[in-house]
Structure formats: structure tokens, C-alpha cells
Design a protein around this motif. Structure first.
Motif, PDB file in Angstrom:
ATOM      1  N   ASP A   4      -3.266  -1.957 -10.106  1.00  0.00           N
ATOM      2  CA  ASP A   4      -2.989  -1.190  -8.491  1.00  0.00           C
ATOM      3  C   ASP A   4      -3.187  -0.548  -7.716  1.00  0.00           C
ATOM      4  N   THR A   5      -2.597   1.024  -8.649  1.00  0.00           N
ATOM      5  CA  THR A   5      -2.614   2.243  -8.068  1.00  0.00           C
ATOM      6  C   THR A   5      -4.865   2.081  -7.224  1.00  0.00           C
ATOM      7  N   LEU A   7      -7.093  -0.738  -7.340  1.00  0.00           N
ATOM      8  CA  LEU A   7      -7.234  -1.182  -6.656  1.00  0.00           C
ATOM      9  C   LEU A   7      -6.646  -0.893  -5.099  1.00  0.00           C
ATOM     10  N   ARG A   8      -5.599  -0.787  -5.032  1.00  0.00           N
ATOM     11  CA  ARG A   8      -4.960   0.586  -4.221  1.00  0.00           C
ATOM     12  C   ARG A   8      -5.700   1.344  -3.035  1.00  0.00           C
ATOM     13  N   LEU A   9      -6.472   2.115  -4.048  1.00  0.00           N
ATOM     14  CA  LEU A   9      -7.080   3.525  -3.716  1.00  0.00           C
ATOM     15  C   LEU A   9      -8.551   2.471  -2.334  1.00  0.00           C
ATOM     16  N   ASN A  11      -9.902  -0.159  -1.847  1.00  0.00           N
ATOM     17  CA  ASN A  11      -9.485  -1.054  -1.119  1.00  0.00           C
ATOM     18  C   ASN A  11      -8.972  -0.317   0.290  1.00  0.00           C
ATOM     19  N   LEU A  12      -8.278   1.370   0.103  1.00  0.00           N
ATOM     20  CA  LEU A  12      -7.929   1.244   0.974  1.00  0.00           C
ATOM     21  C   LEU A  12      -7.845   1.646   2.031  1.00  0.00           C
ATOM     22  N   ARG A  16      -8.423  -5.999   5.223  1.00  0.00           N
ATOM     23  CA  ARG A  16      -8.364  -7.480   4.275  1.00  0.00           C
ATOM     24  C   ARG A  16      -9.040  -8.563   4.705  1.00  0.00           C
ATOM     25  N   ALA A  38      -0.125   3.975   3.593  1.00  0.00           N
ATOM     26  CA  ALA A  38      -1.174   3.146   2.741  1.00  0.00           C
ATOM     27  C   ALA A  38      -1.048   3.258   1.484  1.00  0.00           C
ATOM     28  N   LEU A  39      -0.525   3.979   1.059  1.00  0.00           N
ATOM     29  CA  LEU A  39      -1.107   5.123  -0.374  1.00  0.00           C
ATOM     30  C   LEU A  39       0.477   3.905  -0.997  1.00  0.00           C
ATOM     31  N   GLY A  40       1.721   3.722  -0.769  1.00  0.00           N
ATOM     32  CA  GLY A  40       3.084   3.393  -1.377  1.00  0.00           C
ATOM     33  C   GLY A  40       3.820   4.053  -1.560  1.00  0.00           C
ATOM     34  N   HIS A  56      -9.314   9.716  -3.276  1.00  0.00           N
ATOM     35  CA  HIS A  56      -9.894   8.560  -2.227  1.00  0.00           C
ATOM     36  C   HIS A  56     -11.683   8.158  -2.685  1.00  0.00           C
TER      37      HIS A  56
END
Ligand code: ZN
Length: 174
Positions: A4-5, A7-9, A11-12, A16, A38-40, A56
Motif C-alpha cells: 500500500d505505501t 503504491l501510494r507513493l 501513484n502520488l 486517478r 496525500a501521504l495519509g 517519492h
């Protein structure tokens, strides 16, 4: 597990939905408020922003390297350095009286170091063949294919899978 982390980074700054330009503007890492969102993270200190931009960029280099078969040694070393302020202590826990479990207890000096070690551990734990970029032209989103067959092609059925089928249908009809 899903990275998850990672993918989050990865696709930052990727929109979408395809067709909205190559990158999200303004850059989510431009100020502490949008970076936290953005980073939660609950909050981001402005002194962390440079390190987060570096994280990133390194994550993108590793993902691009994996997807494109390019050398990984340099970005891997940079990520290692970003994760260095995080240290773990091993704990031996007793469960049900007679069974022992080990667990790593992390102390993260900075939120960026915490994210960096999460990305590092995710990268070491995933099946790299299942890390993919959406097959719809114009969509740059990266996803992790958790299907049993490992044949997923789009980051999501809506809109990308549906659009790809529409295109095929039109091409066949014309
Ligand atoms: Zn897509």
C-alpha cells in the motif's frame, strides 16, 4: 499482502483518471497540508518536505526500474539511506502460555523514515512480476495484481477496463 505505501507513493502525482494530463497539479508535496493528505499522515512538518520529495523520486525510480528492467542498485541504496533513521527492536512474546512469537517493534525517528522503511519492506516482500502499470494507453497508474491468475491488466475495471473493451469493440466494428 498489498504494497500500500509503495503504491501510494508511486501513484502520488498520477491522475486517478486517464486523460487528465500526465501529472497532478499542483504537486501534492508542495506544502505540508497537501503532503499530509496525500501521504495519509496526520501532519507534516515543512522541514520534512525535501526528504519526502526525495522518497517519492526514489520510489518512482525503483518502480520504473522494476517495470522497465533497469538497474536498481542506486535507487535501492538511496531508499536504504532514507530508511536508516528507523530502527527496530526484536520482542519475544509469549502467547497461550507455551508458544513464542517474535515481533519487530519499530522506532521511527521521522515520518519520512517510517514511510521509507515501509516501502523497503514492501519491495522486498512482493512478487515483482505482479507490480504492473495500467495497460490503458494514457493511464500511468501502478497497481499490484493480487488475482490468482496474475493476469490483471488495468488499475481498475472502471474506467480503464471498460474503456479498453470499448476501444476493441469500436476497432472491430469499423
Ligand atoms: Zn488505468
Amino acid at each position: 499482502m498489498t504494497p500500500d505505501t509503495l503504491l501510494r507513493l508511486a501513484n502520488l502525482t498520477v491522475p486517478r483518471k486517464p486523460g487528465r494530463g500526465p501529472r497532478i497539479y499542483p504537486d501534492p508535496l508542495a506544502n505540508p497540508e497537501s503532503a499530509a493528505q496525500a501521504l495519509g499522515l496526520s501532519r507534516v512538518d515543512s522541514t520534512e518536505l525535501d526528504a519526502q520529495r526525495e522518497l517519492h523520486a526514489v520510489t518512482l525510480a525503483l518502480v520504473d526500474g522494476l517495470l522497465g528492467g533497469r538497474p536498481l542498485a542506486r535507487p535501492a541504496a538511496r531508499l536504504t539511506r532514507l530508511a536508516e533513521p528507523s530502527a527496530a527492536t526484536v520482542r519475544l512474546d509469549v502467547a497461550d502460555g507455551q508458544s513464542l512469537r517474535t515481533r519487530l517493534e519499530w522506532k521511527d525517528a521521522t515520518p519520512t523514515a517510517a514511510l521509507a522503511r515501509q516501502v523497503a519492506m514492501e519491495l522486498g516482500g512482493i512478487d515483482p512480476r505482479r507490480l504492473k502499470r495500467c495497460a490503458l494507453p494514457g493511464c500511468e497508474l501502478v497497481f499490484y495484481d493480487t488475482t490468482r491468475s496474475g493476469t490483471r491488466r488495468w488499475h481498475a475495471e472502471s474506467p480503464c477496463g471498460a474503456r479498453a473493451r470499448q476501444r476493441r469493440y469500436r476497432a472491430a466494428a469499423s
